[in-house]
Motif scaffolding. Structure first.
Motif, PDB file in Angstrom:
ATOM      1  N   ASP A 175       0.836  -1.217   0.000  1.00 38.75           N
ATOM      2  CA  ASP A 175       0.000   0.000   0.000  1.00 38.75           C
ATOM      3  C   ASP A 175       0.868   1.264   0.000  1.00 38.75           C
ATOM      4  OD1 ASP A 175      -2.216  -1.571   0.073  1.00 38.75           O
ATOM      5  OD2 ASP A 175      -2.630  -1.309   2.212  1.00 38.75           O
ATOM      6  N   LEU A 176       1.970   1.223   0.754  1.00 40.38           N
ATOM      7  CA  LEU A 176       2.829   2.399   0.889  1.00 40.38           C
ATOM      8  C   LEU A 176       3.824   2.536  -0.275  1.00 40.38           C
ATOM      9  CD1 LEU A 176       3.591   2.109   4.726  1.00 40.38           C
ATOM     10  CD2 LEU A 176       2.139   3.846   3.630  1.00 40.38           C
ATOM     11  N   GLY A 177       3.943   1.500  -1.080  1.00 39.40           N
ATOM     12  CA  GLY A 177       4.872   1.547  -2.215  1.00 39.40           C
ATOM     13  C   GLY A 177       6.326   1.552  -1.799  1.00 39.40           C
ATOM     14  N   ILE A 178       6.648   0.801  -0.725  1.00 37.56           N
ATOM     15  CA  ILE A 178       8.026   0.810  -0.211  1.00 37.56           C
ATOM     16  C   ILE A 178       8.737  -0.521  -0.445  1.00 37.56           C
ATOM     17  CG2 ILE A 178       7.631   2.643   1.474  1.00 37.56           C
ATOM     18  CD1 ILE A 178       7.345   0.459   3.646  1.00 37.56           C
ATOM     19  N   GLY A 179       8.201  -1.311  -1.383  1.00 35.98           N
ATOM     20  CA  GLY A 179       8.869  -2.557  -1.746  1.00 35.98           C
ATOM     21  C   GLY A 179       8.346  -3.741  -0.969  1.00 35.98           C
ATOM     22  N   VAL A 180       8.098  -4.825  -1.700  1.00 34.38           N
ATOM     23  CA  VAL A 180       7.646  -6.067  -1.064  1.00 34.38           C
ATOM     24  C   VAL A 180       8.579  -7.196  -1.465  1.00 34.38           C
ATOM     25  CG1 VAL A 180       5.225  -5.429  -0.813  1.00 34.38           C
ATOM     26  CG2 VAL A 180       6.018  -6.430  -2.960  1.00 34.38           C
ATOM     27  N   ALA A 226      12.688   3.647  -6.802  1.00 33.17           N
ATOM     28  CA  ALA A 226      11.313   4.146  -6.619  1.00 33.17           C
ATOM     29  C   ALA A 226      10.817   3.820  -5.202  1.00 33.17           C
ATOM     30  CB  ALA A 226      10.385   3.519  -7.662  1.00 33.17           C
ATOM     31  N   ALA A 227      11.056   2.590  -4.746  1.00 35.61           N
ATOM     32  CA  ALA A 227      10.630   2.205  -3.402  1.00 35.61           C
ATOM     33  C   ALA A 227      11.382   3.016  -2.346  1.00 35.61           C
ATOM     34  CB  ALA A 227      10.863   0.706  -3.194  1.00 35.61           C
ATOM     35  N   THR A 287       7.932 -10.266  -2.533  1.00 33.07           N
ATOM     36  CA  THR A 287       7.597 -10.987  -3.763  1.00 33.07           C
ATOM     37  C   THR A 287       7.590 -10.010  -4.935  1.00 33.07           C
ATOM     38  OG1 THR A 287       5.299 -10.733  -3.068  1.00 33.07           O
ATOM     39  CG2 THR A 287       6.286 -12.896  -2.757  1.00 33.07           C
ATOM     40  N   SER A 288       7.792 -10.530  -6.114  1.00 35.32           N
ATOM     41  CA  SER A 288       7.904  -9.653  -7.275  1.00 35.32           C
ATOM     42  C   SER A 288       6.520  -9.317  -7.821  1.00 35.32           C
ATOM     43  CB  SER A 288       8.748 -10.334  -8.351  1.00 35.32           C
ATOM     44  OG  SER A 288       8.971  -9.451  -9.408  1.00 35.32           O
ATOM     45  N   VAL A 289       6.042  -8.140  -7.504  1.00 38.83           N
ATOM     46  CA  VAL A 289       4.719  -7.698  -7.948  1.00 38.83           C
ATOM     47  C   VAL A 289       4.902  -6.771  -9.147  1.00 38.83           C
ATOM     48  CG1 VAL A 289       2.614  -6.453  -7.305  1.00 38.83           C
ATOM     49  CG2 VAL A 289       3.807  -7.850  -5.593  1.00 38.83           C
ATOM     50  N   ALA A 290       4.359  -7.174 -10.263  1.00 40.67           N
ATOM     51  CA  ALA A 290       4.503  -6.363 -11.478  1.00 40.67           C
ATOM     52  C   ALA A 290       3.912  -4.975 -11.268  1.00 40.67           C
ATOM     53  CB  ALA A 290       3.802  -7.056 -12.645  1.00 40.67           C
ATOM     54  N   GLY A 291       4.657  -3.956 -11.605  1.00 44.73           N
ATOM     55  CA  GLY A 291       4.158  -2.587 -11.503  1.00 44.73           C
ATOM     56  C   GLY A 291       4.355  -1.940 -10.148  1.00 44.73           C
TER      57      GLY A 291
END
Lengths: 105, 355
Positions: free
Chosen positions: A64-69, A81-82, A71-75
């Protein structure tokens, strides 16, 4: 290899599986001791200090925060960026992001 | 017949001990640290907790939930593609792949990029390659990524470097000349570390990991502290981890000082203040493992030393817990039972900020 993995499993914060990278950044960027660093990050994320090592809580929150997860989530934001989102979230500067911005025309 | 528990010797070999024997060894190790460092013993509650950790029946143990700490890494990516000399497992992979494997497959909290020869000096001729690799890694990584290497001042002495070997000079009773050689080497080492890190910071590095400060004695630490001081002035936001080589700083020179303190003979809790004064963010104290003693003796000793270092330090302490330090047995493949018990004890009793 077995020894560092043993430490990660025994005592570590699981990196981007949870919030280990964020707590480490506060220790390094502000010299915060472990309790202070966890409290700071927990407050910024609006979770408890215990949640910072909880993959269940952090998996969805990180996406949700866009700080990297993990697993490899496309997009989803990765790399610079993270980290740029982490800068804003934790109110710190990250050298690689500054260098990246400095190269933009 | 008294119950016996499975432990390890300092070299990793299986050992069986009764609870009474474990307590006796813990206390003996603790007393050794307290005597050498002139520091307090552990409390009875802390000794009981250590016994509880050591005698847990599980093969692997873990810290209580909520007590997890960030883990930093010496050697870093070289573990993947390096050879046995760097504890590497020889998987042909780029350093970027190694760093990303640590971040995404192993759950590492931080990572480190290092050169295969893993000292600052040999990184100089290939600095452009190191800069390019750091840039590519930083573009792809999320966790903090430091550049790491050993100060390794021995590389500045003949036959590897330009200055006469102090060991040879001392054997000839040329003490002043030996000291002079160390002082020259220290200046060059400081200069090289700063030069390399100026370029790594220009490439986006989060900072620097000094791995094994003091391996060549007090001159090695003198040079490292001055490099830390210079880097902090030039890069106010740089992440600096200062990890030691051993528990006692050897006085090869004997008279070198930093901030009015003689460096020779400092123990971990005394090293902490100088590292912070120089400008490091994280201190990596070391306690060496005695291979002829039990893991109970080694852990009692290591936790006693590190607890005091954590207490006296003004910056976070990430205790060194590789092969042969921090209560970990001295062998290439430290057993999971011993590693996890030492790791848990350092977090829950010594109170470290990280590992």
């Amino acid at each position: 290899m077995g020894m560092p993995i043993s430490h990660i499993m025994t005592s570590g914060m699981s990196g981007i599986r949870a919030a280990g990278d964020l707590v480490a950044r506060m220790e390094f960027s502000k010299g915060m001791r472990i309790g202070e660093a966890k409290d700071y990050v927990a407050k910024k994320l609006d979770v408890t200090a215990d949640d910072l090592s909880d993959e269940y809580v952090m998996r969805e929150l990180r996406e949700d925060l866009g700080i990297g997860v993990i697993t490899s989530v496309a997009g989803a934001p990765k790399g610079i960026a993270a980290k740029s989102n982490i800068e804003k979230l934790l109110d710190i500067k990250i050298n690689s992001c500054e260098k990246f911005r400095g190269q933009l025309r | 017949m008294a119950t016996e528990y499975k432990l390890r010797m300092g070299d990793g070999k299986r050992l069986f001990m009764t609870k009474e024997q474990i307590v006796a060894d813990l206390k003996e190790g603790m007393a050794d640290a307290a005597d050498l460092g002139d520091i307090p013993d552990l409390s009875e509650d802390e000794i009981d907790k250590l016994v509880e950790i050591i005698t847990m029946p599980s093969r692997m143990v873990g810290v209580e939930q909520g007590m997890e700490v960030p883990v930093t890494h010496d050697i870093g990516t070289i573990r993947i593609d390096g050879d046995q000399g760097n504890s590497g497992v020889g998987i042909p992979a780029s350093r970027l792949v190694g760093a990303m494997m640590h971040e995404r497959a192993f759950g590492a909290d931080t990572m480190e990029l290092g050169h295969i020869d893993y000292s600052y000096k040999p990184a100089k001729p290939v600095i452009a390659q190191e800069m390019q690799t750091m840039e590519v890694c930083q573009q792809n990584m999320i966790v903090p990524l430091l550049y790491g290497a050993m100060p390794n001042m021995g590389l500045y002495y003949t036959p590897d470097g330009p200055f006469e070997n102090p060991g040879d000079l001392m054997k000839a009773f040329k003490i002043d000349e030996a000291r002079e050689s160390m002082e020259h080497s220290a200046k060059h080492l400081t200069r090289d570390i700063v030069w390399i890190m100026q370029r790594m910071m220009a490439s986006g590095s989060d900072g620097v990991n000094f791995d094994t400060i003091g391996a060549a004695g007090d001159g090695d630490m003198y040079a490292s502290l001055h490099a830390i001081e210079s880097l902090r002035k030039q890069f106010p936001d740089i992440y600096i981890e200062a990890g030691m080589a051993g528990e006692l700083l050897l006085g090869m020179h004997g008279e070198l000082e930093y901030d009015g303190t003689v460096l020779a003979g400092l123990w971990p809790h005394q090293q902490a203040a100088l590292v912070a004064k120089a400008g490091a963010n994280v201190f990596g104290p070391v306690v060496n493992t005695n291979t002829s003693k039990s893991s109970a003796w080694n852990l009692g000793r290591a936790v006693t030393f590190i607890k005091q270092a954590v207490k006296d330090s003004t910056i976070p302490c990430h205790v060194n817990m590789g092969m042969g330090v921090g209560g970990i047995p001295m062998l290439e493949t430290p057993t999971v039972d011993a590693v996890s018990r030492a790791s848990k004890a350092m977090v829950e009793i010594a109170g470290v900020d990280g590992i």
